[in-house]
Design a protein around this motif. Sequence first.
Motif, mmCIF file in Angstrom:
data_model
loop_
_atom_site.group_PDB
_atom_site.id
_atom_site.type_symbol
_atom_site.label_atom_id
_atom_site.label_comp_id
_atom_site.label_asym_id
_atom_site.label_seq_id
_atom_site.Cartn_x
_atom_site.Cartn_y
_atom_site.Cartn_z
ATOM 1 N N VAL A 174 0.850 -1.196 0.000
ATOM 2 C CA VAL A 174 0.000 0.000 0.000
ATOM 3 C C VAL A 174 0.889 1.250 0.000
ATOM 4 C CG1 VAL A 174 -1.733 1.299 1.303
ATOM 5 C CG2 VAL A 174 -1.966 -1.176 1.056
ATOM 6 N N ALA A 175 1.983 1.207 0.739
ATOM 7 C CA ALA A 175 2.931 2.327 0.750
ATOM 8 C C ALA A 175 3.528 2.526 -0.635
ATOM 9 C CB ALA A 175 4.033 2.074 1.781
ATOM 10 N N LEU A 176 3.921 1.451 -1.303
ATOM 11 C CA LEU A 176 4.498 1.567 -2.647
ATOM 12 C C LEU A 176 3.492 2.161 -3.631
ATOM 13 C CD1 LEU A 176 6.515 -1.768 -2.909
ATOM 14 C CD2 LEU A 176 7.451 0.557 -2.705
ATOM 15 N N ARG A 177 2.244 1.723 -3.525
ATOM 16 C CA ARG A 177 1.210 2.270 -4.407
ATOM 17 C C ARG A 177 1.023 3.765 -4.166
ATOM 18 N NH1 ARG A 177 -3.858 -1.603 -3.879
ATOM 19 N NH2 ARG A 177 -4.715 -0.149 -5.380
ATOM 20 N N TYR A 178 1.033 4.171 -2.898
ATOM 21 C CA TYR A 178 0.919 5.595 -2.553
ATOM 22 C C TYR A 178 2.115 6.371 -3.098
ATOM 23 C CZ TYR A 178 1.081 9.821 0.320
ATOM 24 O OH TYR A 178 1.163 11.117 0.752
ATOM 25 N N LEU A 179 3.308 5.824 -2.926
ATOM 26 C CA LEU A 179 4.516 6.494 -3.408
ATOM 27 C C LEU A 179 4.491 6.645 -4.934
ATOM 28 C CD1 LEU A 179 7.127 4.786 -1.062
ATOM 29 C CD2 LEU A 179 6.310 7.151 -0.939
ATOM 30 N N LEU A 180 3.995 5.626 -5.635
ATOM 31 C CA LEU A 180 3.855 5.734 -7.098
ATOM 32 C C LEU A 180 2.895 6.854 -7.478
ATOM 33 C CD1 LEU A 180 3.731 2.072 -8.463
ATOM 34 C CD2 LEU A 180 5.169 3.922 -9.312
ATOM 35 N N TRP A 181 1.790 6.927 -6.779
ATOM 36 C CA TRP A 181 0.779 7.954 -7.042
ATOM 37 C C TRP A 181 1.376 9.338 -6.809
ATOM 38 C CZ3 TRP A 181 -2.580 10.699 -3.351
ATOM 39 C CH2 TRP A 181 -3.603 11.417 -3.984
ATOM 40 N N GLU A 182 2.066 9.506 -5.699
ATOM 41 C CA GLU A 182 2.680 10.799 -5.392
ATOM 42 C C GLU A 182 3.793 11.135 -6.390
ATOM 43 O OE1 GLU A 182 1.836 13.219 -3.354
ATOM 44 O OE2 GLU A 182 0.141 12.110 -2.535
ATOM 45 N N GLU A 183 4.548 10.125 -6.801
ATOM 46 C CA GLU A 183 5.594 10.337 -7.802
ATOM 47 C C GLU A 183 4.992 10.862 -9.102
ATOM 48 O OE1 GLU A 183 9.167 7.538 -8.949
ATOM 49 O OE2 GLU A 183 7.379 6.973 -10.122
ATOM 50 N N ARG A 184 3.879 10.263 -9.536
ATOM 51 C CA ARG A 184 3.209 10.706 -10.765
ATOM 52 C C ARG A 184 2.743 12.154 -10.662
ATOM 53 N NH1 ARG A 184 -0.213 6.124 -10.522
ATOM 54 N NH2 ARG A 184 0.956 4.376 -11.287
ATOM 55 N N ARG A 185 2.378 12.555 -9.446
ATOM 56 C CA ARG A 185 1.941 13.939 -9.217
ATOM 57 C C ARG A 185 3.118 14.897 -9.109
ATOM 58 N NH1 ARG A 185 -1.274 14.215 -4.106
ATOM 59 N NH2 ARG A 185 -1.612 16.334 -4.811
ATOM 60 N N GLY A 186 4.328 14.356 -9.068
ATOM 61 C CA GLY A 186 5.519 15.192 -8.957
ATOM 62 C C GLY A 186 5.808 15.651 -7.544
ATOM 63 N N SER A 187 5.234 14.972 -6.568
ATOM 64 C CA SER A 187 5.402 15.360 -5.167
ATOM 65 C C SER A 187 6.679 14.796 -4.573
ATOM 66 C CB SER A 187 4.225 14.838 -4.327
ATOM 67 O OG SER A 187 3.008 15.348 -4.798
ATOM 68 N N LEU A 188 7.291 15.563 -3.680
ATOM 69 C CA LEU A 188 8.360 15.039 -2.841
ATOM 70 C C LEU A 188 7.682 14.330 -1.671
ATOM 71 C CD1 LEU A 188 10.855 18.054 -2.713
ATOM 72 C CD2 LEU A 188 10.978 15.998 -4.123
ATOM 73 N N ILE A 189 8.132 13.125 -1.363
ATOM 74 C CA ILE A 189 7.453 12.320 -0.363
ATOM 75 C C ILE A 189 8.304 12.242 0.896
ATOM 76 C CG2 ILE A 189 6.370 10.105 0.106
ATOM 77 C CD1 ILE A 189 6.891 10.173 -3.303
ATOM 78 N N ARG A 190 7.721 12.682 1.983
ATOM 79 C CA ARG A 190 8.392 12.645 3.278
ATOM 80 C C ARG A 190 7.785 11.534 4.126
ATOM 81 N NH1 ARG A 190 7.663 17.627 1.394
ATOM 82 N NH2 ARG A 190 9.493 18.963 1.234
ATOM 83 N N PRO A 191 8.571 10.945 5.009
ATOM 84 C CA PRO A 191 8.044 9.873 5.871
ATOM 85 C C PRO A 191 6.793 10.284 6.644
ATOM 86 C CG PRO A 191 10.422 9.933 6.011
ATOM 87 C CD PRO A 191 10.011 11.142 5.201
ATOM 88 N N LYS A 192 6.737 11.521 7.087
ATOM 89 C CA LYS A 192 5.585 11.981 7.869
ATOM 90 C C LYS A 192 4.290 11.881 7.053
ATOM 91 C CE LYS A 192 4.384 15.658 11.037
ATOM 92 N NZ LYS A 192 4.864 16.881 11.676
ATOM 93 N N ALA A 193 4.355 12.286 5.779
ATOM 94 C CA ALA A 193 3.159 12.212 4.918
ATOM 95 C C ALA A 193 2.752 10.759 4.694
ATOM 96 C CB ALA A 193 3.426 12.903 3.590
ATOM 97 N N LEU A 194 3.734 9.893 4.500
ATOM 98 C CA LEU A 194 3.435 8.467 4.327
ATOM 99 C C LEU A 194 2.800 7.905 5.590
ATOM 100 C CD1 LEU A 194 3.593 5.924 2.582
ATOM 101 C CD2 LEU A 194 5.939 5.604 3.423
ATOM 102 N N GLY A 195 3.316 8.304 6.738
ATOM 103 C CA GLY A 195 2.747 7.854 8.012
ATOM 104 C C GLY A 195 1.307 8.299 8.189
ATOM 105 N N ARG A 196 1.031 9.547 7.815
ATOM 106 C CA ARG A 196 -0.357 10.034 7.903
ATOM 107 C C ARG A 196 -1.266 9.227 6.993
ATOM 108 N NH1 ARG A 196 1.837 15.240 7.989
ATOM 109 N NH2 ARG A 196 1.510 15.402 5.753
ATOM 110 N N TYR A 197 -0.808 8.980 5.768
ATOM 111 C CA TYR A 197 -1.624 8.230 4.811
ATOM 112 C C TYR A 197 -1.941 6.831 5.328
ATOM 113 C CZ TYR A 197 -3.114 5.877 0.571
ATOM 114 O OH TYR A 197 -3.824 5.143 -0.338
ATOM 115 N N LEU A 198 -0.935 6.155 5.872
ATOM 116 C CA LEU A 198 -1.114 4.783 6.344
ATOM 117 C C LEU A 198 -1.659 4.701 7.766
ATOM 118 C CD1 LEU A 198 2.157 3.194 4.936
ATOM 119 C CD2 LEU A 198 -0.162 2.903 4.051
ATOM 120 N N GLY A 199 -1.668 5.814 8.473
ATOM 121 C CA GLY A 199 -2.125 5.809 9.864
ATOM 122 C C GLY A 199 -1.141 5.112 10.783
ATOM 123 N N LEU A 200 0.151 5.271 10.507
ATOM 124 C CA LEU A 200 1.187 4.603 11.296
ATOM 125 C C LEU A 200 2.019 5.620 12.068
ATOM 126 C CD1 LEU A 200 2.497 1.972 8.714
ATOM 127 C CD2 LEU A 200 0.894 1.606 10.590
#
Length: 154
Positions: free
Chosen positions: A47-73
């Motif tokens: 699920v994290a990889l899928r989110y990272l792919l989506w954010e990559e396509r949007r041109g976003s820089l991905i920080r661990p904090k944003a990933l944690g919020r998305y996954l609720g971890l």
Amino acid sequence: MSTDYPDTVRQTPEASLMRALREYRQAEQRLIARTGAALGVSENDLVALRYLLWEERRGSLIRPKALGRYLGLSSASITALIDRLVARRYVSRSPDPEDRRAVIIALELSDDVRGRIERVNSDLLAALARLDPESSARFTGFLQDVRLEIDRVD
């Protein structure tokens, strides 16, 4: 596993819809489990990889904090998840150009792994594209309403 719940034993339109939603959720969970197993990652990692792919396509820089919020971890859980993905060489960490104290997570997927994840997404999108725009808009609104109700329940 049976999907018969007390609220879906009767054959009302609402009960049929509830059953269909549960069956969809179970099918999606099986798909995530199969794909994760094929890639050697946990379901959460996929699920994290899928989110990272989506954010990559949007041109976003991905920080661990944003990933944690998305996954609720928690921060510790996200660190462990990223460590696993780095060990598999699916992601890398680099300094955040905007904040020297932070890091950016970048995908480092092989063409094979990237293709596998993207094929799953494109196959699902192709199925959804069979809906006409009006039905798609109604269905989207319906799912958003259901999500709000689910979030509202204690």
